[in-house]
Design an enzyme around this catalytic site. Structure first.
Site, PDB file in Angstrom:
ATOM      1  CB  THR A 188      -0.838   0.035   1.314  1.00  0.00           C
ATOM      2  OG1 THR A 188      -1.563  -1.146   1.547  1.00  0.00           O
ATOM      3  CG2 THR A 188      -1.438   1.128   1.669  1.00  0.00           C
ATOM      4  NE  ARG A 216      -8.596  -7.949   3.420  1.00  0.00           N
ATOM      5  CZ  ARG A 216      -7.424  -7.060   3.529  1.00  0.00           C
ATOM      6  NH1 ARG A 216      -7.119  -6.362   2.372  1.00  0.00           N
ATOM      7  NH2 ARG A 216      -6.647  -6.915   4.560  1.00  0.00           N
ATOM      8  CB  THR A 239       1.692  -0.280   4.631  1.00  0.00           C
ATOM      9  OG1 THR A 239       1.936  -1.347   3.815  1.00  0.00           O
ATOM     10  CG2 THR A 239       3.157  -0.389   5.457  1.00  0.00           C
ATOM     11  N   GLY A 240       0.406  -3.095   5.458  1.00  0.00           N
ATOM     12  CA  GLY A 240       0.665  -4.649   6.124  1.00  0.00           C
ATOM     13  C   GLY A 240      -0.789  -5.184   6.225  1.00  0.00           C
TER      14      GLY A 240
END
Ligand code: ASP
Length: 331
Positions: A188, A216, A239-240
């Site tokens: 991202t 999702r 992010t992640g």
């Protein structure tokens, strides 16, 4: 900030708990260079360098932080070689690329889109939602319909793009569903900016987790999870593994830590530590946060090594490695 006050702020001092029951490679410090002079822009991962360049064109001319972050992350959305942002991203497990994005400014105005298909710049739709509707978030078919009615058009090329379609077809052979977040250096884009007038803004955009369940939505379009700005304090982005950020209202939590006096790096450390303690199954998953405050100080922290961010101001244009708790081979 003294260690004692930091502990007190976290509500741990009285309980006599150690700040760091988990092993960290480094404690947070106030050593992160303080960038006193705005403007400043920071953004996640190596693709942040090009995105910052886009933002800098606006910031360096005294432009608005909100315009800067919108234009900045649009650079990454435009890059069809990027496999985790924009329409060059990996699809869901039904083979459709679905995009999530949000934008927020210093006076708590924000807009967001999620589960959006076939529109090249979800960040532009997010800003239009903020400016042209009384709402914050539009999703799925409704978001696309509203975008098409408001001047956006569908792309005229194949989505997923042929190279991504080929990878998807290979994935289909095993169809192994993993919620893992890649360890490679791409993900991202979350961007935070402070402009010459002291206004803060942030933007976040992604194609989300590869081969996700259709429908999702991750943290990236969720105000408070993937992005949060408070013009009196600062901003944060993430992010992640998005589920971890949503469960903890991660970016909002970072801003609240800064409100109580934590530095950007300390605030990121705090939330990553909380996620490690509370989020089931986070082991082996990457989570990284970035933050800036009103004074133009910045910092980041992640679970694992490998998370870095691009930083640009008048004097610097570089990548910074975030501090982290663990290294990948010591899950
Ligand atoms: N945070 C994004 C999501 O969960 C993915 C990422 O940053 O890799 O959708």
């Amino acid at each position: 900030m003294s260690r004692r006050r930091f502990l007190k702020n976290l509500g741990l001092a009285g309980a006599g708990l150690a700040i760091n029951p988990l092993k960290s490679n480094e404690q947070p410090s106030n050593l992160t260079p303080s960038i006193k002079n705005n403007p400043l822009v920071i953004s996640t991962w190596i693709h942040g360098m090009e995105a910052n360049k886009g933002a800098w064109k606006i910031l360096s001319q005294g432009g608005d932080a909100l315009d800067a972050v919108q234009k900045g992350v649009a650079v990454t959305e435009n890059d069809l070689t990027n496999r985790s942002v924009g329409l060059g991203g990996r699809p869901d497990r039904d083979g459709r690329v679905t995009l999530d994005a949000c934008i927020m400014n210093h006076d708590s105005r924000c807009g967001s889109v999620a589960f959006l298909e076939d529109i090249q710049h979800p960040i532009d739709v997010a800003r239009a939602v903020m400016e042209k509707t009384p709402h914050v978030m539009l999703v799925g078919e409704g978001a696309q319909q509203w975008a098409l009615e408001n001047g956006f058009s569908k792309v005229d090329y194949q989505v997923p793009i042929p190279q991504v379609q080929k990878d998807y077809e290979e994935w289909l052979v095993q169809s192994e569903y993993k919620t893992g977040v890649n360890v490679e250096n791409h993900d991202t884009i979350g961007m935070l900016a402070l402009d010459a007038s002291g206004r803060l803004a942030g933007a976040c955009t992604t194609s989300g987790m590869a081969y996700k369940i259709r429908g999702r939505v991750g943290d990236s379009p969720i105000i408070g999870a993937g992005l949060f700005i408070d013009g009196d304090v600062g901003g944060a982005t993430a992010t992640g593994l998005g589920e971890a950020m949503i469960r903890t209202a991660g970016s909002a939590a970072v801003v609240e830590s800064m409100r109580r006096g934590a530095s950007p790096e300390e605030a990121c450390f705090d939330i990553v530590q909380r996620i490690l303690k509370k989020h089931p199954g986070v082991d082996g998953m990457q989570v990284g946060f970035l933050a800036i405050n009103k004074r133009g100080e910045s910092g980041g922290y992640s679970i694992y090594n490998g998370f870095n961010y691009a930083l640009r101001n008048k004097d610097q244009n570089k990548m910074v490695d975030a501090k982290h708790f663990k290294t990948w081979n010591e899950k």
